[in-house]
Every structure is written in structure tokens, then in C-alpha cells.
Design a protein around this motif. Structure first.
Motif, mmCIF file in Angstrom:
data_model
loop_
_atom_site.group_PDB
_atom_site.id
_atom_site.type_symbol
_atom_site.label_atom_id
_atom_site.label_comp_id
_atom_site.label_asym_id
_atom_site.label_seq_id
_atom_site.Cartn_x
_atom_site.Cartn_y
_atom_site.Cartn_z
ATOM 1 N N LEU A 130 0.829 -1.205 0.000
ATOM 2 C CA LEU A 130 0.000 0.000 0.000
ATOM 3 C C LEU A 130 0.863 1.254 0.000
ATOM 4 N N SER A 131 1.995 1.162 0.680
ATOM 5 C CA SER A 131 2.853 2.343 0.695
ATOM 6 C C SER A 131 3.460 2.579 -0.685
ATOM 7 N N THR A 132 3.797 1.484 -1.353
ATOM 8 C CA THR A 132 4.330 1.641 -2.699
ATOM 9 C C THR A 132 3.273 2.219 -3.630
ATOM 10 N N LEU A 133 2.047 1.750 -3.457
ATOM 11 C CA LEU A 133 0.977 2.268 -4.300
ATOM 12 C C LEU A 133 0.763 3.759 -4.063
ATOM 13 N N SER A 134 0.918 4.172 -2.815
ATOM 14 C CA SER A 134 0.736 5.614 -2.580
ATOM 15 C C SER A 134 1.894 6.403 -3.158
ATOM 16 N N ARG A 135 3.073 5.754 -3.194
ATOM 17 C CA ARG A 135 4.192 6.454 -3.842
ATOM 18 C C ARG A 135 3.919 6.621 -5.321
ATOM 19 N N LEU A 136 3.278 5.616 -5.909
ATOM 20 C CA LEU A 136 2.912 5.734 -7.317
ATOM 21 C C LEU A 136 1.944 6.886 -7.519
ATOM 22 N N SER A 137 0.993 6.966 -6.627
ATOM 23 C CA SER A 137 0.032 8.068 -6.696
ATOM 24 C C SER A 137 0.731 9.417 -6.625
ATOM 25 N N ASP A 138 1.671 9.513 -5.686
ATOM 26 C CA ASP A 138 2.389 10.780 -5.531
ATOM 27 C C ASP A 138 3.179 11.112 -6.782
ATOM 28 N N LEU A 139 3.773 10.078 -7.360
ATOM 29 C CA LEU A 139 4.554 10.288 -8.578
ATOM 30 C C LEU A 139 3.666 10.835 -9.684
ATOM 31 N N LEU A 140 2.480 10.250 -9.784
ATOM 32 C CA LEU A 140 1.559 10.717 -10.814
ATOM 33 C C LEU A 140 1.132 12.147 -10.541
ATOM 34 N N LYS A 141 0.879 12.420 -9.268
ATOM 35 C CA LYS A 141 0.430 13.776 -8.911
ATOM 36 C C LYS A 141 1.477 14.792 -9.297
ATOM 37 N N GLU A 142 2.731 14.412 -9.044
ATOM 38 C CA GLU A 142 3.787 15.372 -9.310
ATOM 39 C C GLU A 142 3.979 15.629 -10.797
ATOM 40 N N ASN A 143 3.695 14.597 -11.595
ATOM 41 C CA ASN A 143 3.952 14.763 -13.010
ATOM 42 C C ASN A 143 2.750 15.230 -13.808
ATOM 43 N N ASP A 144 1.590 14.910 -13.330
ATOM 44 C CA ASP A 144 0.411 15.329 -14.068
ATOM 45 C C ASP A 144 -0.755 15.434 -13.108
ATOM 46 N N GLU A 145 -0.884 16.624 -12.557
ATOM 47 C CA GLU A 145 -1.882 16.765 -11.495
ATOM 48 C C GLU A 145 -3.289 16.584 -12.021
ATOM 49 N N GLU A 146 -3.486 17.006 -13.262
ATOM 50 C CA GLU A 146 -4.847 16.921 -13.813
ATOM 51 C C GLU A 146 -5.288 15.461 -13.887
ATOM 52 N N LEU A 147 -4.417 14.637 -14.446
ATOM 53 C CA LEU A 147 -4.763 13.233 -14.569
ATOM 54 C C LEU A 147 -4.931 12.601 -13.201
ATOM 55 N N TRP A 148 -4.060 12.968 -12.301
ATOM 56 C CA TRP A 148 -4.117 12.407 -10.954
ATOM 57 C C TRP A 148 -5.444 12.746 -10.304
ATOM 58 N N ARG A 149 -5.800 13.996 -10.433
ATOM 59 C CA ARG A 149 -7.054 14.413 -9.799
ATOM 60 C C ARG A 149 -8.231 13.674 -10.428
ATOM 61 N N HIS A 150 -8.154 13.556 -11.738
ATOM 62 C CA HIS A 150 -9.259 12.887 -12.418
ATOM 63 C C HIS A 150 -9.379 11.441 -11.953
ATOM 64 N N LEU A 151 -8.241 10.758 -11.833
ATOM 65 C CA LEU A 151 -8.301 9.359 -11.453
ATOM 66 C C LEU A 151 -8.693 9.186 -9.990
ATOM 67 N N GLU A 152 -7.970 9.902 -9.128
ATOM 68 C CA GLU A 152 -8.161 9.639 -7.695
ATOM 69 C C GLU A 152 -9.473 10.169 -7.179
ATOM 70 N N HIS A 153 -9.814 11.359 -7.636
ATOM 71 C CA HIS A 153 -10.978 11.997 -7.011
ATOM 72 C C HIS A 153 -12.223 11.942 -7.871
ATOM 73 N N THR A 154 -12.088 12.339 -9.125
ATOM 74 C CA THR A 154 -13.293 12.413 -9.951
ATOM 75 C C THR A 154 -13.859 11.025 -10.234
ATOM 76 N N THR A 155 -13.006 10.131 -10.730
ATOM 77 C CA THR A 155 -13.534 8.817 -11.075
ATOM 78 C C THR A 155 -13.282 7.791 -9.981
ATOM 79 N N LYS A 156 -12.557 8.188 -8.960
ATOM 80 C CA LYS A 156 -12.288 7.316 -7.810
ATOM 81 C C LYS A 156 -11.642 5.987 -8.194
ATOM 82 N N VAL A 157 -10.783 6.036 -9.198
ATOM 83 C CA VAL A 157 -10.063 4.825 -9.552
ATOM 84 C C VAL A 157 -8.777 4.823 -8.750
ATOM 85 N N LYS A 158 -8.794 4.158 -7.626
ATOM 86 C CA LYS A 158 -7.612 4.170 -6.760
ATOM 87 C C LYS A 158 -6.546 3.232 -7.317
#
Lengths: 462, 189
Positions: free
Chosen positions: A337-365
Motif C-alpha cells: 500500500l505504501s508503494t501504491l501511494s508512492r505511485l500516486s504521488d509520482l503521478l500527482k507530481e507529473n500530471d496533477e490533472e490526470l491524478w485528480r481525475h483518477l483519484e478523485h473524480t472517477t475514484k479509480v484508486k
């Protein structure tokens, strides 16, 4: 040999093949020196045949221009492409090269490097990062070096290999043989058997209290043996299902059965040596590419000892990701789970729009799709050939396999940005769980290397 | 490495209510690959119980078995060994080695497993091995009341067989083993 009208953009730009233009719509690399974008001026579907120097930085441009038919554009492009090439080595242009020439160059460079008495691991990592040639056993040797199985010093290979292989044979003898043979005094047993040759009542021997198959005591060799039968069954079942499309693994031929038997030994030995993790479904998939590469090595010695070599390399490969398989560690700082959150952070840092869309808008964790990507090192997402290429880059990353793995996962998301942004929960999940197979692997790996890292501010410029 | 359980002459429910508890606790499913039963179970419930231990069950008909469809004799090939099975009441004199050897030659087997006497015996005779696992419940036989519950477990591995003999003596399970090898001669037995 440039097709069509080739309008070179004025600004230095990262060039992506237009096949992926639609997929990378709107994708912008923020911090890197050359902002990326698709070459809109190219007709879609046209293959970019730019003659660019390959990743090894050798004297390509001169050689290439010999092939270009005196077209001024060609030489211009060469010069231009040299300018276009960023300071980073080899991660610049991504295009379909004149395959044969490039591959030959790669192979000879690699062979030169591997024939050195003292191999420069950094150089090897750089070469491997751009893909190793198939066939010829080069990949096998390169992987063994990258995993640390073979020492960099050439003369130590013989000695080290024999040592490792005999250690494996001893382990096998100790842990995998039938319990009836364990602790048996062979000469004594022989005499008894001999005495039972003649007619008459058969001699009964005393045995120690726990030393029979039905013993329920924990300490008996037999009960330990039976504890593992369940694991053996599961390993067998998983191996039957490994790569059913490849004749190497599946089917009922003698060779495929032998391969499955060898892989079973490796996995069972691993399970016995790591009682905390035992065997987890999926380890067979991680073992498969290693075993395949080692046993298709044209060198006979290596192919015959593929089992021993793949065991050691499998252990090394899993050494930093083994915690992902342990359920108790799921929520800890080393767990999945910690590795998965690191992946999330990596995505956030590189493309916040996509990250937001995945994590929050469509809730694809990330745990819905990336769990399998990470634990199985992407073996289930791509074709066998592509896995080889991806693993070349994974194994050759100087900052470790996990680092590159997260980058590739992030790149996988970024490459599908267009489709993900227009999808809802179901569509996105479906897309990510069945990653499209028409993706260009070289492009994917390039994107992965360009990503801004989430922890330090180093760059991979070499 | 094949584990084969051989037992018989249980005579449930007529002469014994059930297997001894200590035997039952040892017999768990999943360990045994074959079960060979000499007969006289006698009822279907025992058959079902044995079936739960191992799906590969072979039974020969004993004179008190309620299911008359069991065969009189049976031959099974396990690994390198041919194992013959018969209850033994048909072989007269009961328990006589020479008569059993005749049956063994007739069935053409390496190991002959019979019962009926309710006494454990294991002999090498005229080229073959004759084993009697005794009565697993300790039921009295037609000859004697002095019966210790016993059964055997054979570990067949290539050309070698290790027979583990389980006996319940004075309430305690005692285990012995017998080791023998098949000669590689290509004789009929």
C-alpha cells in the motif's frame, strides 16, 4: 530516406511518433528542457524514419548520412537532430529506426562491453537501458551481471558460477528430497534390505516414534513434508497456467514438462527457505522470463544450469519487493500500500490533472489496477517480448528496480491520458486492468525516464 | 513416493463399533494415495469413511460384507509393483503360506495382501511378498479372540517398499517398519 514533407518544428521539441499523438493529446512535460508535444505537421500514421544517433552516442550521424541518398534534407535533419538531441544520452528521439543497423550496433557494443576483463557496470546499465538484443545469450549474461549474480570481474565468473550452482544442488538435496530418505543411514538400511532377500518372515525394524508418514507431531520430517504438499499443488496449478500461449511453458511435451518441473523446484525451494512468505500466486510469472532467458542461452553450460541460475537471480530480483507479497506488511511502510501511494504521488507530481481525475473524480484508486503491475513486475500486462524489453530497463536502473517500476507504471498512466480523462470509473478501470497492447514500448520507456522523480532532484543525465 | 494404506477385517458394526480413536486421529485425508482393503468392512458407512480418506479405494469381498458387488480378487499396479488383493477366506487352509503363494502366482503379483486371520504377518515366500494387515479394529476372528488392532502403510518408491506397521498394543500405538526391495529380475513374480 525521409518520406513526405517533413516540416521540422522551429522550437526544439521532443518528437513522439504520431501514432500516439492522439493518446498524448495535451500531455506536456513540465520541467524538462524540451517540452514535448506531437508533431502535428506529420500525417497521421506515417512512420518517422529520422536518422538519429542511437542511444550509445557513437559516431552514428556520419555512418547514417552515407545511407541517406544525397538528399540535402537528410543531412540537414541529421545536424538538426543532433541539435535536437538533449544532453541526456539516448533518451531523445523515439522513432522507428533502421532496425538492422541499430541492432547490430547495439549488439557489437554490448559484446565489446561484456568481453572486457573488468566490466563497467554503469556502462552496461546504460546500454541495457536502451534494450538488449534478443538471441545470442547476451541478454542472459547481461541480466546476470545487472542482478549481481555474476561479478564484474570476468575471470571470477567460472569460480563464482560453479560455487553458486553447487550450493543450489546441495540445497535441493537437503530440502527437496523425499522424507523417507532424510536422516537415513544408508549402509544400515542396505543391510536390512539385503537380509530380506531370502524367504521367511520379513524382519521388522524399530523406528523413532515420529518417523512414520501418519505422525501428527510437528517435529517429524513427514509432517513437515505434508505441510508443503498444499503449496506444491498450488505451484503446479499456477505453472500449468503460465503463459499458455508459449510452447516453452505449456503443453505436454517432455521439454515443457521438464521446464515446469525446474520452475517448480525453484519456487518450492524459495517457499521452504522463506517460511514467512512461502509461495504466493504470481511468483511463477516473475520467474518465467528469467528462467526462459537463461534456458534459451545458446551456451550449453548455462542452459543446463538454468535452474540454479534462475533460482539465485529470482531471489535477487525479489529481494527488494518481497515485502509486497507479505500480507501482514500490507499497511506498513514497506508494504504494497505504501508503494501504491508512492505511485500516486509520482503521478500527482507529473500530471496533477490526470491524478485528480483518477483519484478523485472517477475514484479509480491505484490499488485497483496497479497492485498487479507492481507485485508481478508488469509481467501480466504486456506480451512476452515486451516484458523482456521492459525488464531490460527495470534491471538496468542504477537507482533500483522499484524506482524504475514506479516510473514505468506512471508512464503507463500518462500514455493513456487522453482516454482516461474522458472515461468514467468503469471505463477507466476496464482500460487499466486490460492495458492496451498496441502501445509503443520504447515510447513508454522514454516517458518513464523523463518523469520528474518524486524524492530527490537528481537527473539521469549521463 | 506413493503412500498406500492397507487394512481390513473391521467387522463394523457386528464385532466392533469403530476404529480405535488413536488410529482414527492419525488417518487424515490428503496424505494417502491409495487404500487397499482386504474386506469385511462390513457396511456402507465404513466404505464411505474410507472414501473420504482417499478417493482411490480398492476392496475385495469378505464373507460378511453386505455389499456383494466387491470382487473376490483384485490386482492393482502401483509404481513398479503389482499388488494383489483378496480377503483370504477362500484360500484353504486359512493363512497357509503355500496356498497363498499359489494365489499369488495365479494373480501374477509382487505383493499379495490378504486378511481373514486378523493377525499381522509379513513373509517373503517363493519370490513374492505376502502381507496380512490384520484387523484394524481388533475384532475377533473365527479362530481367536486375542487380536491387536493393526494396519499397514506402504511407501512405494521406485523398486523399494517401506512398510510401516501400526499396532495398538495396550492402548498405545506402536509403529515398526519393514524394508524390502524388488529384485530387478524380469520374472513373472
Amino acid at each position: 530516406m525521409l518520406k513526405g514533407n517533413h516540416k521540422i518544428p522551429d522550437r526544439p521539441r521532443k518528437v513522439f511518433p504520431d501514432m500516439l499523438g492522439s493518446l498524448v493529446l495535451g500531455f506536456e512535460l513540465k520541467e524538462s528542457e524540451n517540452a514535448g508535444g506531437s508533431l502535428a505537421s506529420l500525417e497521421s500514421g506515417e512512420e518517422l524514419k529520422a536518422f538519429e544517433p542511437n542511444g550509445l552516442g557513437s559516431v552514428q550521424p556520419v555512418a547514417m548520412s552515407d545511407f541517406v541518398d544525397e538528399k540535402p534534407k537528410g543531412t540537414n535533419l541529421d545536424i538538426r537532430s543532433r541539435l535536437l538531441r538533449p544532453a541526456k544520452d539516448g533518451h531523445g528521439q523515439v522513432s522507428a529506426m533502421e532496425g538492422i543497423i541499430a541492432a547490430d550496433e547495439k549488439r557489437s557494443d554490448l559484446q565489446y562491453e561484456l568481453s572486457q576483463p573488468e566490466i563497467n557496470l554503469e556502462k552496461l546499465q546504460r546500454i541495457a537501458n536502451n534494450g538488449l538484443p534478443d538471441g545470442g545469450g547476451l541478454r542472459a549474461t547481461a541480466w546476470k551481471l545487472l542482478l549481481g549474480y555474476l561479478p564484474p570481474s570476468h575471470e571470477m565468473w567460472e569460480k563464482d558460477l560453479t560455487e553458486h550452482r553447487s550450493k543450489y544442488a546441495k540445497l535441493k538435496e537437503e530440502l527437496l528430497s523425499s522424507p523417507a530418505r532424510w536422516g537415513e543411514n544408508t549402509t544400515y538400511a542396505e543391510t536390512i534390505v539385503e537380509s530380506n532377500i531370502n524367504d521367511g518372515p520379513l524382519q521388522r525394524q524399530k523406528i523413532s516414534p515420529e518417523d512414520h508418514p501418519l505422525s501428527v507431531g510437528k517435529s517429524s520430517a513427514w509432517s513437515q513434508f505434508f505441510q508443503y504438499t498444499e503449496i506444491v499443488e498450488q505451484i503446479d496449478r499456477d505453472l500449468q497456467r503460465t503463459h499458455p500461449d508459449l510452447k516453452f511453458f505449456s503443453g505436454d511435451t517432455q521439454s515443457s514438462r521438464k521446464h515446469r518441473e525446474s520452475m517448480k523446484n525453484v519456487l518450492l525451494l524459495f517457499a521452504k527457505l522463506n517460511p514467512a512468505i512461502r509461495y504466493v500466486q504470481g511468483m511463477n510469472e516473475v520467474l518465467a522470463p528469467i528462467y526462459y532467458i537463461f534456458s534459451t542461452d545458446p551456451d550449453e553450460q548455462n542452459a543446463a544450469n538454468a535452474e540454479a541460475d534462475s533460482f539465485s537471480c529470482f531471489v535477487r530480483l525479489l529481494s527488494d519487493s518481497v515485502d509486497h507479497f507479505c500480507q501482514q506488511l500490507d499497511n506498513s511502510s514497506v508494504g504494497i500500500l505504501s508503494t501504491l501511494s508512492r505511485l500516486s504521488d509520482l503521478l500527482k507530481e507529473n500530471d496533477e490533472e490526470l491524478w485528480r481525475h483518477l483519484e478523485h473524480t472517477t475514484k479509480v484508486k491505484s490499488q485497483f489496477y496497479a497492485f498487479r503491475w507492481i507485485t508481478l513486475l508488469l509481467t501480466q500486462e504486456f506480451s512476452f517480448q515486451s516484458i523482456m524489453r521492459i525488464w531490460d530497463s527495470l534491471l538496468s536502473n542504477p537507482f533500483g528496480i522499484q524506482d524504475m517500476l514506479l516510473r514505468v507504471c506512471c508512464a503507463m498512466l500518462l500514455c493513456l491520458k487522453g482516454r482516461l480523462l474522458c472515461g468514467d470509473f468503469i471505463a477507466n478501470l476496464k482500460l487499466l486492468q486490460h492495458y492496451p497492447t498496441d502501445i509503443n514500448i520504447d515510447h513508454l520507456l522514454n516517458v518513464a525516464t523523463q518523469l520528474s522523480p518524486d524524492t530527490s532532484s537528481y537527473s539521469l543525465s549521463l | 513416493m506413493v503412500l498406500v494404506l492397507a487394512l481390513g477385517d473391521l467387522h463394523i458394526p457386528h464385532r466392533a463399533p469403530d476404529l480405535p480413536a488413536k488410529f482414527k486421529s492419525m488417518l487424515v485425508p490428503g496424505k494417502i494415495q491409495h487404500i487397499i482393503c482386504t474386506g469385511n468392512l462390513c457396511i456402507k458407512e465404513v466404505h464411505d469413511y474410507l472414501k473420504t480418506l482417499c478417493p482411490d479405494l480398492h476392496i475385495a469381498r469378505g464373507e460378511y460384507d453386505e455389499d456383494s458387488r466387491y470382487p473376490e480378487t483384485k490386482t492393482i499396479t502401483i509404481g513398479q509393483f503389482k499388488v494383489g488383493l483378496c480377503h483370504g477366506h477362500q484360500v484353504i487352509p486359512w493363512g497357509d503360506l503355500d496356498s497363498l503363494a499359489m494365489l499369488q502366482r495365479q494373480l501374477d503379483v509382487d505383493i499379495l495382501v490378504t486378511g481373514h486371520t486378523h493377525q499381522f504377518t509379513a513373509y517373503k515366500h517363493e519370490g513374492g511378498v505376502v502381507i496380512n494387515p490384520g484387523s484394524a479394529t481388533g475384532a475377533h476372528s473365527s479362530i481367536t479372540y486375542d487380536v491387536n488392532p493393526s494396519f499397514i502403510l506402504m511407501d512405494i518408491d521406485g523398486l523399494r517398499v517401506v512398510v510401516y506397521v501400526y499396532e495398538l498394543i495396550d492402548g498405545e500405538v506402536k509403529v515398526d517398519k519393514i524394508d524390502f526391495k524388488k529384485t530387478t529380475a524380469t520374472t513373472a513374480n
